[in-house]
Motif scaffolding. Structure first.
Motif, mmCIF file in Angstrom:
data_model
loop_
_atom_site.group_PDB
_atom_site.id
_atom_site.type_symbol
_atom_site.label_atom_id
_atom_site.label_comp_id
_atom_site.label_asym_id
_atom_site.label_seq_id
_atom_site.Cartn_x
_atom_site.Cartn_y
_atom_site.Cartn_z
ATOM 1 N N VAL A 32 -5.885 -14.754 -10.323
ATOM 2 C CA VAL A 32 -5.676 -13.458 -9.666
ATOM 3 C C VAL A 32 -4.941 -13.719 -8.358
ATOM 4 O O VAL A 32 -5.412 -14.478 -7.514
ATOM 5 C CB VAL A 32 -7.018 -12.736 -9.392
ATOM 6 C CG1 VAL A 32 -6.786 -11.456 -8.598
ATOM 7 C CG2 VAL A 32 -7.726 -12.433 -10.702
ATOM 8 N N VAL A 33 -3.776 -13.102 -8.214
ATOM 9 C CA VAL A 33 -2.976 -13.259 -6.999
ATOM 10 C C VAL A 33 -3.162 -12.018 -6.129
ATOM 11 O O VAL A 33 -2.861 -10.903 -6.548
ATOM 12 C CB VAL A 33 -1.479 -13.451 -7.323
ATOM 13 C CG1 VAL A 33 -0.656 -13.519 -6.037
ATOM 14 C CG2 VAL A 33 -1.267 -14.703 -8.160
ATOM 15 N N VAL A 34 -3.695 -12.240 -4.928
ATOM 16 C CA VAL A 34 -3.858 -11.172 -3.942
ATOM 17 C C VAL A 34 -2.889 -11.469 -2.811
ATOM 18 O O VAL A 34 -2.943 -12.528 -2.194
ATOM 19 C CB VAL A 34 -5.304 -11.101 -3.398
ATOM 20 C CG1 VAL A 34 -5.428 -9.982 -2.372
ATOM 21 C CG2 VAL A 34 -6.291 -10.907 -4.539
ATOM 22 N N SER A 35 -1.999 -10.544 -2.557
ATOM 23 C CA SER A 35 -0.973 -10.717 -1.535
ATOM 24 C C SER A 35 -1.362 -9.921 -0.292
ATOM 25 O O SER A 35 -1.754 -8.762 -0.397
ATOM 26 C CB SER A 35 0.356 -10.215 -2.109
ATOM 27 O OG SER A 35 1.403 -10.426 -1.227
ATOM 28 N N ILE A 36 -1.270 -10.546 0.876
ATOM 29 C CA ILE A 36 -1.546 -9.872 2.149
ATOM 30 C C ILE A 36 -0.199 -9.661 2.828
ATOM 31 O O ILE A 36 0.468 -10.628 3.202
ATOM 32 C CB ILE A 36 -2.461 -10.724 3.064
ATOM 33 C CG1 ILE A 36 -3.681 -11.248 2.318
ATOM 34 C CG2 ILE A 36 -2.829 -9.942 4.322
ATOM 35 C CD1 ILE A 36 -4.662 -10.234 1.857
ATOM 36 N N MET A 37 0.208 -8.412 2.965
ATOM 37 C CA MET A 37 1.542 -8.089 3.477
ATOM 38 C C MET A 37 1.484 -6.977 4.526
ATOM 39 O O MET A 37 0.629 -6.105 4.449
ATOM 40 C CB MET A 37 2.441 -7.613 2.328
ATOM 41 C CG MET A 37 2.785 -8.680 1.336
ATOM 42 S SD MET A 37 3.989 -9.795 2.069
ATOM 43 C CE MET A 37 3.752 -11.236 1.078
ATOM 44 N N PRO A 38 2.403 -6.981 5.486
ATOM 45 C CA PRO A 38 2.415 -5.916 6.492
ATOM 46 C C PRO A 38 3.002 -4.607 5.970
ATOM 47 O O PRO A 38 2.766 -3.555 6.537
ATOM 48 C CB PRO A 38 3.289 -6.493 7.612
ATOM 49 C CG PRO A 38 4.172 -7.472 6.922
ATOM 50 C CD PRO A 38 3.370 -8.031 5.784
ATOM 51 N N CYS A 39 3.742 -4.662 4.877
ATOM 52 C CA CYS A 39 4.502 -3.505 4.394
ATOM 53 C C CYS A 39 3.823 -2.849 3.191
ATOM 54 O O CYS A 39 3.549 -3.511 2.192
ATOM 55 C CB CYS A 39 5.907 -3.976 4.024
ATOM 56 S SG CYS A 39 6.965 -2.684 3.399
ATOM 57 N N THR A 40 3.590 -1.546 3.268
ATOM 58 C CA THR A 40 2.958 -0.830 2.156
ATOM 59 C C THR A 40 3.863 -0.787 0.924
ATOM 60 O O THR A 40 3.375 -0.625 -0.193
ATOM 61 C CB THR A 40 2.585 0.613 2.557
ATOM 62 O OG1 THR A 40 3.766 1.283 3.007
ATOM 63 C CG2 THR A 40 1.533 0.629 3.646
ATOM 64 N N ALA A 41 5.175 -0.961 1.104
ATOM 65 C CA ALA A 41 6.105 -0.949 -0.034
ATOM 66 C C ALA A 41 5.830 -2.098 -1.000
ATOM 67 O O ALA A 41 6.206 -2.035 -2.171
ATOM 68 C CB ALA A 41 7.546 -1.017 0.462
ATOM 69 N N LYS A 42 5.157 -3.142 -0.524
ATOM 70 C CA LYS A 42 4.848 -4.282 -1.395
ATOM 71 C C LYS A 42 3.871 -3.893 -2.500
ATOM 72 O O LYS A 42 3.821 -4.531 -3.547
ATOM 73 C CB LYS A 42 4.286 -5.450 -0.578
ATOM 74 C CG LYS A 42 5.295 -6.047 0.375
ATOM 75 C CD LYS A 42 6.458 -6.622 -0.386
ATOM 76 C CE LYS A 42 7.548 -7.125 0.526
ATOM 77 N NZ LYS A 42 8.721 -7.569 -0.223
ATOM 78 N N LYS A 43 3.081 -2.835 -2.279
ATOM 79 C CA LYS A 43 2.164 -2.358 -3.318
ATOM 80 C C LYS A 43 2.973 -1.836 -4.510
ATOM 81 O O LYS A 43 2.661 -2.116 -5.662
ATOM 82 C CB LYS A 43 1.252 -1.267 -2.762
ATOM 83 C CG LYS A 43 0.241 -1.773 -1.740
ATOM 84 C CD LYS A 43 -0.543 -0.619 -1.127
ATOM 85 C CE LYS A 43 -1.557 -1.097 -0.125
ATOM 86 N NZ LYS A 43 -2.808 -1.566 -0.718
ATOM 87 N N HIS A 44 4.018 -1.066 -4.205
ATOM 88 C CA HIS A 44 4.896 -0.548 -5.265
ATOM 89 C C HIS A 44 5.654 -1.694 -5.934
ATOM 90 O O HIS A 44 5.768 -1.746 -7.156
ATOM 91 C CB HIS A 44 5.873 0.478 -4.684
ATOM 92 C CG HIS A 44 6.927 0.906 -5.657
ATOM 93 N ND1 HIS A 44 6.664 1.746 -6.713
ATOM 94 C CD2 HIS A 44 8.234 0.571 -5.758
ATOM 95 C CE1 HIS A 44 7.778 1.926 -7.416
ATOM 96 N NE2 HIS A 44 8.737 1.220 -6.852
ATOM 97 N N GLU A 45 6.165 -2.609 -5.112
ATOM 98 C CA GLU A 45 6.930 -3.739 -5.648
ATOM 99 C C GLU A 45 6.111 -4.521 -6.671
ATOM 100 O O GLU A 45 6.622 -4.918 -7.716
ATOM 101 C CB GLU A 45 7.354 -4.670 -4.514
ATOM 102 C CG GLU A 45 8.065 -5.926 -4.993
ATOM 103 C CD GLU A 45 8.288 -6.939 -3.897
ATOM 104 O OE1 GLU A 45 7.601 -7.977 -3.900
ATOM 105 O OE2 GLU A 45 9.148 -6.696 -3.038
#
Length: 201
Positions: free
Chosen positions: A45-58
Motif C-alpha cells: 500500500v503506497v500512501v503519498s504525503i503531498m502539499p497539493c490536493t491535485a495529487k489526490k486526483h492524479e
C-alpha cells in the motif's frame, strides 16, 4: 496535466511524458522495490504525503496503474497529516532524530531536489547543460528557478545549451507555483505575450 487537458488542449502535445515525482515513486515501489523485497505489488500500500490536493486526483488517473492496480493507493495532504498527528497526540518535537530510509539507494543532488518547487526544472537544466556542453554547471543551485515566485509571475531563467550540431542556443525556462499562477502564465502564452522552451508547474 488536467489544467491543460481541460482548458488548454491545444498545448497537450507539449506536455512532458515524464511522470510526476509522486507517480514515479509509486510505480517504482510497486515494481522494482516490490521485487527487491520479495513482495507482490498488490500486497503493498503506497500512501503519498503531498502539499497539493491535485495529487489526490492524479493518483486516480487510469494511466497511473498497472494491471488494474493503482500505483498510489492513498494521498494525504501535509495539512491532513498534521491534523492526524495532532489527533493522535504525536509530538514531533519529542521524537528523536533519525536517518531517512534509502530503499532505492542513494540519490544524486538533482534527485534530492526533484520534489521541490523548481526542482524538476533545475534537475533537467543541470542534466541538459552537462550533456550538451560536457561541463558541469559552475552555479549548481539555480536560484532563479527555485521556490515560489510572486503571485501571477513566473520565475524565469535562460540557460545556454548546445544543439546537436554544437551550436549555442539560449533556452528560456519558467517555473510557476499553483494553478492560479499557471493559468495566468498559460493565458500569456496563448496571447503570444510569453514564450518558453520548458515550463514547470
Amino acid at each position: 496535466v488536467t489544467l491543460v487537458e481541460k482548458l488548454y488542449p491545444e498545448f497537450a502535445p507539449n506536455l512532458s511524458t515524464a511522470r510526476s515525482p509522486q507517480a514515479m515513486n509509486s510505480a517504482l515501489i510497486k515494481s522494482y522495490f516490490a521485487k527487491k523485497i520479495g513482495r507482490k505489488p498488490e500486497d503493498i500500500v503506497v500512501v503519498s504525503i503531498m502539499p497539493c490536493t491535485a495529487k489526490k486526483h492524479e493518483a486516480k488517473r487510469k494511466e497511473l496503474s498497472m494491471n488494474g492496480l493503482q500505483d498510489t493507493d492513498f494521498v494525504l495532504t501535509t495539512r491532513e497529516l498534521g491534523k492526524l498527528l495532532r489527533l493522535k497526540r504525536v509530538n514531533m518535537a519529542s521524537l528523536p532524530p533519525e536517518e531517512y530510509d534509502h530503499p532505492l539507494g542513494l540519490s544524486t543532488g538533482a534527485g534530492a531536489i526533484f520534489g521541490a518547487t523548481g526542482g524538476v526544472m533545475e534537475a533537467a537544466a543541470r542534466t541538459a547543460y552537462e550533456i550538451t556542453t560536457g561541463k558541469k554547471l559552475d552555479n549548481v543551485v539555480l536560484n532563479d528557478l527555485r521556490g515560489f515566485g510572486k503571485p501571477g509571475m513566473a520565475k524565469e531563467m535562460t540557460v545556454e545549451l548546445l544543439t546537436k550540431e554544437k551550436k549555442p542556443i539560449n533556452v528560456k525556462l519558467a517555473v510557476v507555483h499553483g494553478i492560479g499562477n499557471a493559468r495566468v502564465l498559460m493565458e500569456k502564452i496563448k496571447k503570444g505575450e510569453a514564450n518558453y522552451h520548458f515550463i514547470e508547474i
